[in-house]
Design a protein around this motif. Structure first.
Motif, PDB file in Angstrom:
ATOM      1  N   LEU A 134       0.827  -1.213   0.000  1.00  0.00           N
ATOM      2  CA  LEU A 134       0.000   0.000   0.000  1.00  0.00           C
ATOM      3  C   LEU A 134       0.860   1.262   0.000  1.00  0.00           C
ATOM      4  O   LEU A 134       0.520   2.255  -0.667  1.00  0.00           O
ATOM      5  N   GLN A 135       1.963   1.223   0.733  1.00  0.00           N
ATOM      6  CA  GLN A 135       2.871   2.367   0.702  1.00  0.00           C
ATOM      7  C   GLN A 135       3.403   2.588  -0.709  1.00  0.00           C
ATOM      8  O   GLN A 135       3.469   3.733  -1.191  1.00  0.00           O
ATOM      9  N   ASP A 136       3.750   1.494  -1.398  1.00  0.00           N
ATOM     10  CA  ASP A 136       4.258   1.614  -2.756  1.00  0.00           C
ATOM     11  C   ASP A 136       3.148   2.041  -3.727  1.00  0.00           C
ATOM     12  O   ASP A 136       3.415   2.732  -4.719  1.00  0.00           O
ATOM     13  N   TYR A 137       1.930   1.635  -3.450  1.00  0.00           N
ATOM     14  CA  TYR A 137       0.804   2.090  -4.273  1.00  0.00           C
ATOM     15  C   TYR A 137       0.658   3.609  -4.157  1.00  0.00           C
ATOM     16  O   TYR A 137       0.486   4.306  -5.173  1.00  0.00           O
ATOM     17  N   ASN A 138       0.739   4.093  -2.949  1.00  0.00           N
ATOM     18  CA  ASN A 138       0.614   5.537  -2.742  1.00  0.00           C
ATOM     19  C   ASN A 138       1.803   6.312  -3.324  1.00  0.00           C
ATOM     20  O   ASN A 138       1.684   7.508  -3.612  1.00  0.00           O
ATOM     21  N   LYS A 139       2.938   5.622  -3.524  1.00  0.00           N
ATOM     22  CA  LYS A 139       4.097   6.257  -4.149  1.00  0.00           C
ATOM     23  C   LYS A 139       4.046   6.166  -5.680  1.00  0.00           C
ATOM     24  O   LYS A 139       4.930   6.680  -6.362  1.00  0.00           O
ATOM     25  N   GLY A 140       3.026   5.479  -6.204  1.00  0.00           N
ATOM     26  CA  GLY A 140       2.865   5.389  -7.652  1.00  0.00           C
ATOM     27  C   GLY A 140       3.602   4.250  -8.306  1.00  0.00           C
ATOM     28  O   GLY A 140       3.753   4.229  -9.533  1.00  0.00           O
ATOM     29  N   GLU A 141       4.036   3.253  -7.516  1.00  0.00           N
ATOM     30  CA  GLU A 141       4.788   2.134  -8.085  1.00  0.00           C
ATOM     31  C   GLU A 141       3.910   0.925  -8.403  1.00  0.00           C
ATOM     32  O   GLU A 141       4.289   0.076  -9.214  1.00  0.00           O
ATOM     33  N   ILE A 142       2.764   0.838  -7.748  1.00  0.00           N
ATOM     34  CA  ILE A 142       1.857  -0.291  -7.949  1.00  0.00           C
ATOM     35  C   ILE A 142       0.785   0.099  -8.959  1.00  0.00           C
ATOM     36  O   ILE A 142       0.205   1.185  -8.886  1.00  0.00           O
ATOM     37  N   LEU A 143       0.521  -0.812  -9.895  1.00  0.00           N
ATOM     38  CA  LEU A 143      -0.407  -0.542 -10.991  1.00  0.00           C
ATOM     39  C   LEU A 143      -1.660  -1.401 -10.851  1.00  0.00           C
ATOM     40  O   LEU A 143      -1.577  -2.630 -10.770  1.00  0.00           O
ATOM     41  N   THR A 144      -2.814  -0.757 -10.817  1.00  0.00           N
ATOM     42  CA  THR A 144      -4.073  -1.502 -10.808  1.00  0.00           C
ATOM     43  C   THR A 144      -4.366  -2.004 -12.219  1.00  0.00           C
ATOM     44  O   THR A 144      -3.756  -1.568 -13.196  1.00  0.00           O
ATOM     45  N   LEU A 145      -5.296  -2.926 -12.336  1.00  0.00           N
ATOM     46  CA  LEU A 145      -5.621  -3.507 -13.635  1.00  0.00           C
ATOM     47  C   LEU A 145      -6.274  -2.465 -14.533  1.00  0.00           C
ATOM     48  O   LEU A 145      -7.250  -1.819 -14.147  1.00  0.00           O
ATOM     49  N   ASN A 146      -5.720  -2.311 -15.704  1.00  0.00           N
ATOM     50  CA  ASN A 146      -6.100  -1.287 -16.678  1.00  0.00           C
ATOM     51  C   ASN A 146      -5.970   0.120 -16.098  1.00  0.00           C
ATOM     52  O   ASN A 146      -6.648   1.045 -16.548  1.00  0.00           O
ATOM     53  N   ASN A 147      -5.135   0.241 -15.067  1.00  0.00           N
ATOM     54  CA  ASN A 147      -4.857   1.557 -14.476  1.00  0.00           C
ATOM     55  C   ASN A 147      -6.137   2.276 -14.068  1.00  0.00           C
ATOM     56  O   ASN A 147      -6.227   3.510 -14.137  1.00  0.00           O
ATOM     57  N   SER A 148      -7.125   1.476 -13.619  1.00  0.00           N
ATOM     58  CA  SER A 148      -8.446   2.039 -13.319  1.00  0.00           C
ATOM     59  C   SER A 148      -8.577   2.517 -11.880  1.00  0.00           C
ATOM     60  O   SER A 148      -9.562   3.168 -11.524  1.00  0.00           O
ATOM     61  N   GLY A 149      -7.592   2.144 -11.021  1.00  0.00           N
ATOM     62  CA  GLY A 149      -7.695   2.511  -9.619  1.00  0.00           C
ATOM     63  C   GLY A 149      -8.740   1.721  -8.869  1.00  0.00           C
ATOM     64  O   GLY A 149      -9.202   2.123  -7.794  1.00  0.00           O
ATOM     65  N   LYS A 150      -9.103   0.538  -9.408  1.00  0.00           N
ATOM     66  CA  LYS A 150     -10.186  -0.248  -8.805  1.00  0.00           C
ATOM     67  C   LYS A 150      -9.738  -1.650  -8.366  1.00  0.00           C
ATOM     68  O   LYS A 150      -9.938  -2.043  -7.220  1.00  0.00           O
ATOM     69  N   TYR A 151      -9.131  -2.412  -9.284  1.00  0.00           N
ATOM     70  CA  TYR A 151      -8.783  -3.807  -8.999  1.00  0.00           C
ATOM     71  C   TYR A 151      -7.275  -3.995  -8.969  1.00  0.00           C
ATOM     72  O   TYR A 151      -6.560  -3.514  -9.855  1.00  0.00           O
ATOM     73  N   LEU A 152      -6.805  -4.749  -7.960  1.00  0.00           N
ATOM     74  CA  LEU A 152      -5.375  -4.957  -7.765  1.00  0.00           C
ATOM     75  C   LEU A 152      -5.080  -6.453  -7.641  1.00  0.00           C
ATOM     76  O   LEU A 152      -5.621  -7.128  -6.768  1.00  0.00           O
ATOM     77  N   PHE A 153      -4.237  -6.961  -8.534  1.00  0.00           N
ATOM     78  CA  PHE A 153      -3.815  -8.352  -8.438  1.00  0.00           C
ATOM     79  C   PHE A 153      -2.956  -8.558  -7.197  1.00  0.00           C
ATOM     80  O   PHE A 153      -2.117  -7.715  -6.855  1.00  0.00           O
ATOM     81  N   ILE A 154      -3.146  -9.710  -6.554  1.00  0.00           N
ATOM     82  CA  ILE A 154      -2.306 -10.138  -5.442  1.00  0.00           C
ATOM     83  C   ILE A 154      -1.905 -11.591  -5.690  1.00  0.00           C
ATOM     84  O   ILE A 154      -2.759 -12.473  -5.801  1.00  0.00           O
ATOM     85  N   GLU A 155      -0.594 -11.833  -5.767  1.00  0.00           N
ATOM     86  CA  GLU A 155      -0.099 -13.194  -5.919  1.00  0.00           C
ATOM     87  C   GLU A 155       0.430 -13.695  -4.582  1.00  0.00           C
ATOM     88  O   GLU A 155       1.273 -13.045  -3.962  1.00  0.00           O
ATOM     89  N   LEU A 156      -0.055 -14.850  -4.165  1.00  0.00           N
ATOM     90  CA  LEU A 156       0.428 -15.481  -2.933  1.00  0.00           C
ATOM     91  C   LEU A 156       1.606 -16.398  -3.264  1.00  0.00           C
ATOM     92  O   LEU A 156       1.733 -16.875  -4.397  1.00  0.00           O
ATOM     93  N   PRO A 157       2.476 -16.667  -2.297  1.00  0.00           N
ATOM     94  CA  PRO A 157       3.499 -17.692  -2.517  1.00  0.00           C
ATOM     95  C   PRO A 157       2.829 -19.019  -2.849  1.00  0.00           C
ATOM     96  O   PRO A 157       1.692 -19.272  -2.438  1.00  0.00           O
ATOM     97  N   SER A 158       3.504 -19.866  -3.594  1.00  0.00           N
ATOM     98  CA  SER A 158       2.873 -21.107  -4.039  1.00  0.00           C
ATOM     99  C   SER A 158       2.634 -22.102  -2.911  1.00  0.00           C
ATOM    100  O   SER A 158       1.736 -22.940  -2.995  1.00  0.00           O
TER     101      SER A 158
END
Length: 264
Positions: A88-112
């Motif tokens: 979330l800190q990186d999202y607020n810094k502009g490093e994290i990209l939501t899907l289609n840059n819509s500011g709505k949906y965010l992928f999260i990958e868990l360790p396998s």
């Protein structure tokens, strides 16, 4: 058809290795009926570091190449961050990209192999920031396979999930295919996507997966997943049915046998 999870951008992660492969992947996607792809390179996963601006630039470049080759496919920006505490800190810094840059949906990958202890709290915090977390390929997570109630709780609390076409077709094995179908049957997943990395070992298989699903559940399941993909790229609210717990038939069978022996 929209594919919301694909590693078609070249030289960024373990997906396309060069521009030629990206072009070949694009042609294959079009042959399967895909018209839009959300490019989702890995981020903060092992050595991969693909911040927002880097991805936006690469998407623009690939779209220009597709236009030059007259390939009727649109690439949309996305990202597949591996879960980590400072997201979330990186999202607020502009490093994290939501899907289609819509500011709505965010992928999260868990360790396998497991689900980090802080996952529930982090997904809650993500939602407090106005985002909807989308857990990618939960069917391939060992801990969720063994204890699906963990995923049920995360979905009940507002997270979405996405299953992989190759999981549905059985290319990751029978156990993962069975779990994928259970997720669909119990309203624990909301999207189907390819997670394509190449055309040899990790192709699209979207058309094949939809054939499997329609045969098992009818055409309604295809409309559901296709419709949700469209809503996601538009930044709109996706359709969500009430999640249900997966019944552990094996455990009940063992318990039943134990009770029968106790009665004798």
């Amino acid at each position: 058809m929209i594919d919301i999870h694909c590693h078609i951008l070249s030289c960024l992660d373990d997906g396309s290795k060069d521009l030629d492969e990206s072009i070949h992947m694009a042609r294959q996607a079009v042959s399967e009926g895909i018209t839009k792809i959300v490019a989702t390179p890995h981020h903060k996963n092992r050595e991969y570091d693909n911040p927002r601006e880097k991805i936006l630039h690469c998407v623009e470049e690939l779209n220009r190449e597709l236009s030059r080759h007259n390939i009727p496919l649109m690439i949309l920006p996305g990202q597949e961050p591996r879960i980590y505490g400072e997201i979330l800190q990186d999202y607020n810094k502009g490093e994290i990209l939501t899907l289609n840059n819509s500011g709505k949906y965010l992928f999260i990958e868990l360790p396998s192999g497991h689900v980090p202890r802080y996952t529930e709290q982090l997904l809650f915090d993500i939602q407090l920031n106005g985002l909807t977390p989308v857990i990618v390929h939960p069917e391939r997570n060992t801990e969720l396979l063994e204890n699906p109630d963990i995923l049920y709780k995360l979905v009940r609390n507002g997270a979405c999930t996405q299953v992989t076409s190759s999981s549905v077709t059985g290319h990751f094995g029978k156990k993962i295919k069975k779990f994928s179908m259970q997720l669909i049957e119990n309203n624990l997943t909301h999207f189907l996507a390819s997670d394509a990395h190449n055309l040899s070992t990790r192709p699209f298989r979207m058309r094949e997966a939809y054939t499997v699903l329609v045969k098992a559940y009818g055409v309604g399941v295809e409309y559901y997943f296709r419709g949700n993909a469209e809503l996601l790229v538009e930044g709109k609210t996706v359709i969500r049915d009430t999640p249900e717990k997966i019944r552990q038939k094996k455990l009940w069978g063992l318990l039943g046998k134990s009770l029968s022996k106790a009665d004798k």
